[in-house]
Design an enzyme around this catalytic site. Structure first.
Site: not given
Length: 290
Positions: A102, A104, A106, A129, A196, A276
């Protein structure tokens, strides 16, 4: 390069890109199927445009009729205006299945007066990620702007009005998976993700403002269509009789423009998020971003 000069240059590039797309644009009747939304997606202007709407019951979306293995994919969008908190407008490529690939774009809505967040990501074999996020240097709700994905065996380039905002290079040589074996369709949608999407989910969708509408125009796909496992392109990545997207890489001006966008407008980079990823960053983060 001064900020004023950079903004003027980017505006001129936007105008030139719009003229180019008008000359070569596809047709939504011919190129896509509206796949969900129960009438909330509507093709307009004789196939030149398409509107997607969202209310409390449902969003809407469409996908390309064909799937592709590499190409250049251009779409003009005008995003939901005013208070768009909780909404997500998308333009992305994706294959199917658990181990899907994929690429993206967005667009995460926000409350009135606050900027949209442009969220980019790359998935390979079901793993992502790889997020980078940006605030645009213009109001994406006031007029149409062109968003582009260039995908070839060497790299993926994300562009806004023909200005690069991100490059994801093929680093298979150091063990980083790269999407190059699964054909993908183009997908676009408008949906609610207020758990979110806006300020980490702190701001919810105001349904009193529904329906929300995003507009798409001048779809343009120049790629290798795949049918029954056979590509319409003989080879991709070779310089012999190649289209520009097949060997696309940034020149000096492109690298300078990318530096300007990332220094002024990037708001999140997975390669810099040590909280993270306390175990360390992915190996491609240590390589050139160009």
């Amino acid at each position: 390069m001064s900020s004023k000069f950079s903004s003027t240059l980017l505006l001129l590039l936007s105008i030139l890109m719009s003229i180019q797309l008008l000359a070569s644009a596809g047709n939504f009747y011919r190129d896509v199927d509206i796949t969900w939304g129960e009438g909330r997606g509507k093709i307009q202007e004789g196939g030149r445009g398409l509107a997607l709407s969202l209310d409390k019951l449902s969003g809407s979306g469409f996908q390309s009729k064909n799937e592709f293995l590499f190409g250049r994919f251009d779409m003009q969008l005008k995003l939901v205006p005013a208070n768009s908190a909780g909404t997500v407008t998308t333009f992305f490529l994706s294959s199917q299945g658990e181990g899907h690939d994929e690429i993206d774009f967005e667009f995460l809505g926000n409350v009135s007066g606050q900027p949209y967040t442009v969220h980019t990501n790359v998935y390979t074999q079901g793993k992502g990620n790889k997020e980078q996020q940006f605030h645009l240097w213009f109001d994406p709700t006031a007029a149409f702007h062109t968003y582009t994905i260039v995908w070839n065996p060497h790299r993926i380039v994300f562009l806004v009005d023909n200005s690069p905002i991100r490059v994801f290079n093929n680093h298979e040589s150091i063990g980083i998976p790269f999407p190059k074996s699964q054909a993908m369709k183009v997908y676009c949608s408008l949906w609610n993700a207020d758990e979110w999407a806006t300020q980490g989910g702190r701001v919810k969708t105001d349904w009193a403002l529904a329906p929300f509408t995003a507009y798409y125009r001048n779809i343009n796909i120049d790629g290798c269509a795949v049918s029954s496992g056979t590509s319409s392109c003989k080879s991709v990545g070779s310089t012999n009789n190649a289209k520009p997207w097949q060997t696309h890489e940034l020149d000096g001006k492109g690298r300078n423009r990318l530096r300007w966008v990332q220094s002024k407008h990037m708001v999140y980079n997975y390669c810099a998020d040590s909280k993270r990823f306390p175990q360390g960053f992915s190996e491609e983060c240590k390589r050139s971003r160009f």
